[in-house]
Design a protein around this motif. Sequence first.
Motif, PDB file in Angstrom:
ATOM      1  N   ASP A  77      -3.434  17.224 -11.639  1.00 19.77           N
ATOM      2  CA  ASP A  77      -2.595  16.024 -11.717  1.00 19.77           C
ATOM      3  C   ASP A  77      -3.462  14.782 -11.868  1.00 19.77           C
ATOM      4  O   ASP A  77      -4.347  14.524 -11.044  1.00 19.77           O
ATOM      5  CB  ASP A  77      -1.759  15.872 -10.441  1.00 19.77           C
ATOM      6  CG  ASP A  77      -0.704  16.950 -10.336  1.00 19.77           C
ATOM      7  OD1 ASP A  77      -0.541  17.713 -11.313  1.00 19.77           O
ATOM      8  OD2 ASP A  77      -0.062  17.020  -9.281  1.00 19.77           O
ATOM      9  N   THR A  78      -3.179  14.007 -12.883  1.00 20.75           N
ATOM     10  CA  THR A  78      -3.897  12.734 -13.024  1.00 20.75           C
ATOM     11  C   THR A  78      -3.063  11.639 -12.376  1.00 20.75           C
ATOM     12  O   THR A  78      -1.836  11.757 -12.279  1.00 20.75           O
ATOM     13  CB  THR A  78      -4.103  12.383 -14.505  1.00 20.75           C
ATOM     14  OG1 THR A  78      -2.808  12.238 -15.113  1.00 20.75           O
ATOM     15  CG2 THR A  78      -4.887  13.475 -15.231  1.00 20.75           C
ATOM     16  N   GLN A  79      -3.749  10.588 -11.961  1.00 18.74           N
ATOM     17  CA  GLN A  79      -3.016   9.474 -11.346  1.00 18.74           C
ATOM     18  C   GLN A  79      -2.081   8.812 -12.355  1.00 18.74           C
ATOM     19  O   GLN A  79      -0.956   8.446 -12.029  1.00 18.74           O
ATOM     20  CB  GLN A  79      -4.012   8.448 -10.796  1.00 18.74           C
ATOM     21  CG  GLN A  79      -4.718   8.938  -9.543  1.00 18.74           C
ATOM     22  CD  GLN A  79      -5.533   7.841  -8.884  1.00 18.74           C
ATOM     23  OE1 GLN A  79      -5.751   6.780  -9.462  1.00 18.74           O
ATOM     24  NE2 GLN A  79      -5.984   8.101  -7.660  1.00 18.74           N
ATOM     25  N   VAL A  80      -2.554   8.690 -13.596  1.00 14.35           N
ATOM     26  CA  VAL A  80      -1.716   8.071 -14.633  1.00 14.35           C
ATOM     27  C   VAL A  80      -0.448   8.911 -14.852  1.00 14.35           C
ATOM     28  O   VAL A  80       0.669   8.384 -14.933  1.00 14.35           O
ATOM     29  CB  VAL A  80      -2.512   7.916 -15.948  1.00 14.35           C
ATOM     30  CG1 VAL A  80      -1.593   7.568 -17.118  1.00 14.35           C
ATOM     31  CG2 VAL A  80      -3.576   6.834 -15.788  1.00 14.35           C
ATOM     32  N   GLY A  81      -0.634  10.228 -14.914  1.00 13.00           N
ATOM     33  CA  GLY A  81       0.505  11.133 -15.081  1.00 13.00           C
ATOM     34  C   GLY A  81       1.473  11.015 -13.916  1.00 13.00           C
ATOM     35  O   GLY A  81       2.703  11.034 -14.110  1.00 13.00           O
ATOM     36  N   THR A  82       0.922  10.880 -12.715  1.00 14.65           N
ATOM     37  CA  THR A  82       1.776  10.766 -11.531  1.00 14.65           C
ATOM     38  C   THR A  82       2.559   9.448 -11.544  1.00 14.65           C
ATOM     39  O   THR A  82       3.754   9.424 -11.217  1.00 14.65           O
ATOM     40  CB  THR A  82       0.917  10.867 -10.247  1.00 14.65           C
ATOM     41  OG1 THR A  82       0.156  12.067 -10.321  1.00 14.65           O
ATOM     42  CG2 THR A  82       1.777  10.882  -9.009  1.00 14.65           C
ATOM     43  N   SER A  86       0.830  -1.211   0.000  1.00 15.80           N
ATOM     44  CA  SER A  86       0.000   0.000   0.000  1.00 15.80           C
ATOM     45  C   SER A  86       0.867   1.266   0.000  1.00 15.80           C
ATOM     46  O   SER A  86       0.583   2.233  -0.697  1.00 15.80           O
ATOM     47  CB  SER A  86      -0.905  -0.049   1.229  1.00 15.80           C
ATOM     48  OG  SER A  86      -1.471   1.191   1.446  1.00 15.80           O
ATOM     49  N   LYS A  87       1.955   1.205   0.771  1.00 18.84           N
ATOM     50  CA  LYS A  87       2.867   2.362   0.852  1.00 18.84           C
ATOM     51  C   LYS A  87       3.536   2.617  -0.501  1.00 18.84           C
ATOM     52  O   LYS A  87       3.650   3.765  -0.951  1.00 18.84           O
ATOM     53  CB  LYS A  87       3.929   2.069   1.924  1.00 18.84           C
ATOM     54  CG  LYS A  87       4.459   3.292   2.619  1.00 18.84           C
ATOM     55  CD  LYS A  87       5.344   2.884   3.767  1.00 18.84           C
ATOM     56  CE  LYS A  87       6.058   4.109   4.322  1.00 18.84           C
ATOM     57  NZ  LYS A  87       6.959   3.769   5.405  1.00 18.84           N
ATOM     58  N   ILE A  88       3.958   1.518  -1.130  1.00 19.33           N
ATOM     59  CA  ILE A  88       4.602   1.652  -2.448  1.00 19.33           C
ATOM     60  C   ILE A  88       3.600   2.209  -3.466  1.00 19.33           C
ATOM     61  O   ILE A  88       3.915   3.119  -4.244  1.00 19.33           O
ATOM     62  CB  ILE A  88       5.164   0.286  -2.921  1.00 19.33           C
ATOM     63  CG1 ILE A  88       6.343  -0.125  -2.040  1.00 19.33           C
ATOM     64  CG2 ILE A  88       5.610   0.348  -4.389  1.00 19.33           C
ATOM     65  CD1 ILE A  88       6.831  -1.541  -2.259  1.00 19.33           C
ATOM     66  N   ALA A  89       2.371   1.682  -3.418  1.00 19.19           N
ATOM     67  CA  ALA A  89       1.335   2.153  -4.359  1.00 19.19           C
ATOM     68  C   ALA A  89       1.052   3.637  -4.129  1.00 19.19           C
ATOM     69  O   ALA A  89       0.945   4.412  -5.093  1.00 19.19           O
ATOM     70  CB  ALA A  89       0.071   1.329  -4.187  1.00 19.19           C
ATOM     71  N   ASP A  90       0.960   4.037  -2.857  1.00 26.64           N
ATOM     72  CA  ASP A  90       0.740   5.458  -2.549  1.00 26.64           C
ATOM     73  C   ASP A  90       1.883   6.317  -3.088  1.00 26.64           C
ATOM     74  O   ASP A  90       1.669   7.407  -3.608  1.00 26.64           O
ATOM     75  CB  ASP A  90       0.622   5.662  -1.032  1.00 26.64           C
ATOM     76  CG  ASP A  90      -0.728   5.183  -0.518  1.00 26.64           C
ATOM     77  OD1 ASP A  90      -1.547   4.726  -1.341  1.00 26.64           O
ATOM     78  OD2 ASP A  90      -0.953   5.248   0.705  1.00 26.64           O
ATOM     79  N   TRP A  91       3.103   5.805  -2.943  1.00 24.87           N
ATOM     80  CA  TRP A  91       4.284   6.544  -3.423  1.00 24.87           C
ATOM     81  C   TRP A  91       4.183   6.777  -4.924  1.00 24.87           C
ATOM     82  O   TRP A  91       4.501   7.847  -5.424  1.00 24.87           O
ATOM     83  CB  TRP A  91       5.550   5.744  -3.092  1.00 24.87           C
ATOM     84  CG  TRP A  91       6.825   6.475  -3.387  1.00 24.87           C
ATOM     85  CD1 TRP A  91       7.531   7.275  -2.547  1.00 24.87           C
ATOM     86  CD2 TRP A  91       7.558   6.485  -4.629  1.00 24.87           C
ATOM     87  NE1 TRP A  91       8.645   7.775  -3.168  1.00 24.87           N
ATOM     88  CE2 TRP A  91       8.687   7.303  -4.449  1.00 24.87           C
ATOM     89  CE3 TRP A  91       7.359   5.869  -5.858  1.00 24.87           C
ATOM     90  CZ2 TRP A  91       9.625   7.534  -5.455  1.00 24.87           C
ATOM     91  CZ3 TRP A  91       8.289   6.109  -6.867  1.00 24.87           C
ATOM     92  CH2 TRP A  91       9.410   6.927  -6.661  1.00 24.87           C
ATOM     93  N   PHE A  92       3.705   5.773  -5.628  1.00 22.13           N
ATOM     94  CA  PHE A  92       3.621   5.878  -7.084  1.00 22.13           C
ATOM     95  C   PHE A  92       2.452   6.748  -7.555  1.00 22.13           C
ATOM     96  O   PHE A  92       2.550   7.417  -8.571  1.00 22.13           O
ATOM     97  CB  PHE A  92       3.468   4.481  -7.705  1.00 22.13           C
ATOM     98  CG  PHE A  92       4.784   3.833  -8.060  1.00 22.13           C
ATOM     99  CD1 PHE A  92       5.516   4.280  -9.140  1.00 22.13           C
ATOM    100  CD2 PHE A  92       5.285   2.791  -7.300  1.00 22.13           C
ATOM    101  CE1 PHE A  92       6.737   3.693  -9.460  1.00 22.13           C
ATOM    102  CE2 PHE A  92       6.502   2.196  -7.615  1.00 22.13           C
ATOM    103  CZ  PHE A  92       7.223   2.656  -8.694  1.00 22.13           C
ATOM    104  N   VAL A  93       1.348   6.730  -6.801  1.00 18.75           N
ATOM    105  CA  VAL A  93       0.111   7.307  -7.345  1.00 18.75           C
ATOM    106  C   VAL A  93      -0.209   8.708  -6.816  1.00 18.75           C
ATOM    107  O   VAL A  93      -0.767   9.527  -7.544  1.00 18.75           O
ATOM    108  CB  VAL A  93      -1.074   6.355  -7.065  1.00 18.75           C
ATOM    109  CG1 VAL A  93      -2.382   6.929  -7.592  1.00 18.75           C
ATOM    110  CG2 VAL A  93      -0.829   5.000  -7.704  1.00 18.75           C
TER     111      VAL A  93
END
Lengths: 370, 251
Positions: free
Chosen positions: A183-188, A27-34
């Motif tokens: 900011d879009t999630q895909v862009g992030t 979850s932490k990694i996903a948050d970091w990415f998104v």
Amino acid sequence: MEVTNAQAPSIRNWLSNNKNAPAHLVSKIADWFVFNRNADYGLAVMRIASGTFILGWLLINVPVANQVWGPGSAFWDPYRAVLGYKWPLDILRDAGAGFFWGWYSFAILLAVAFILGWRARLITPVFFIFYTAINAQNTAIADGGNYFIRIMLIYMIFADISRRWSLDARRKAIRGSQAANTDTQVGTVLHNLALCLIVAQLCLVYFEAGMYKVQGSMWQNGVAMYYPINSEAYGVFPWLSALLSSNTWVVVLLTYFTVIVQIAFPFLLFNRITRRIALISILGMHIGIAVVMGLPFFSGIMASADAVLVSAGTWIAIGTWLGIKSRALARRIPIVKDHIRPEECADRELAAEPQRVPESEAENREPSLV
Amino acid sequence: MEKTRRIGLPAKILMILGSLVVIAHILATLAFTGPQTPLRDSLQPALNKYFLGPLDQGWSLFGPGPYSQDEYFLMRACLSPLEVCADGASAGAKFSEWRNVTEEEMAPAAGNIFSNRASKQSKTIHGRFWTAASDLSAQQRQLIADNHIQGQEVFGVELDSAEAKQKYSASELRNLRAYERMETVAVGFATLYAKKTWGDGVSIVEVQMRRDPVTPFSQRHDPPKEQSQIFTKIGWRDALEFNEETLAAWK
């Protein structure tokens, strides 16, 4: 009594207490990415610094560009025919002087736009094409800096490099809160993947350079540094080379320092303190290479990429300090001083107060840096 | 109240696929730029194909052996018509003196860390030529040192012909072609340099690559009086033809 048993150190208790750890980590990694475009200040510095080095490189080479990359480089044709550059990157191969100069001039304008962060989403890929097509004309004359920034430009296409300290950021700020959260999630995710590539490439370059060196007997014997700086090609200042090579201790320590810093670099990034040691050491190495070996472009490009490893807080502090100093300098120049009204001075004094990163923002950023 | 943040499906898919692509790319880069290993060999020729062009890279950076010699590109030209040059000085051919092109190019770069790239042209040709020539056999190296003018093939056969495939093995042919490419570059550069220096009357050129090892570390305070020199020589070759734009760029 039950409480004591529950806290007794055992593998079972540890597993029980941490049963959600893998899920939390994912979850932490996903948050970091998104949810956060990481290292945005670092990427801004990388954009400004590397753009400035490319601009300087293009300008310095204007007197010889037509011969080195333009029609004058036709003697390289049998060699570049097998390099694998496809259209549009090989567009200059059969180009005449007029087209070449148009291309080269536009590359200079693109470098300026890149530094300023003007329409970076569009400018970065176009800049990559223009810069790479010039280099593809004569890859042999390129140094490590040319190779490195070509690859970095590919990665930077996917990153939001104009999020800070750019004309794009200024335009967004002027538009106000209406457009603030676009900011879009895909862009992030793309931004953060690009950041991973930049950091991984950086680590790979240092690590491999160190690993190749450690295999060589001259590096093992501690005398390798002596040789290039005493050659005609890399000993730009013979007196400085002679000074550095005169003492055995200096040669051996510099040789070992270079190898150790390069191999250790990726591993020193995991801790905040060792990361600072790594960055300062590698910056010192680059300054040495730039001055002693006459490779400022290579060193500057590499050091500019190191900027992504410096925290946002540090860059904001440096930016604020530079702002204060430049305003103080501007006030000393009579022509500028005359144009600053007293109320503006007062406003600027206030604005010059060191900015603090909001705690919530700082919390998001610091651990997120590699 | 804490706001729950949800990750959209496109972002999830991109994150997973993107991470896999990033990991694969970095591992491929490690394999491509790292030392020769069985792992790397097993990934060929896919690895070379992937890194051809804009992703090409190499990071040995002064390793394992540091740059430890001065590399010079020397050349001279015959300034008479080809037929006269072919018969030599006894037939009245006019030859230029030897020029150390690298030394001439690097002179403006001394003490200047911001010199332009023209100061390194002949040095970069030297480096690549030397590597290509090193892959040749002793017999082939003798052939390249001989004179081949008036359209004579250096290795006696056109390297893209069926005859060449019969005469040489695939790896030999690969080395010969790599050499031929670099020889053409060197001769082309020498031609342009000669025409810039002596005018359009240049008909044939001769090139020598010279390496002067840096004085060994242990002798740096008492260098030997005689500096050792190593040569790789290209015999006389026909000057190459270039179009007006190329010639103009050199004038």
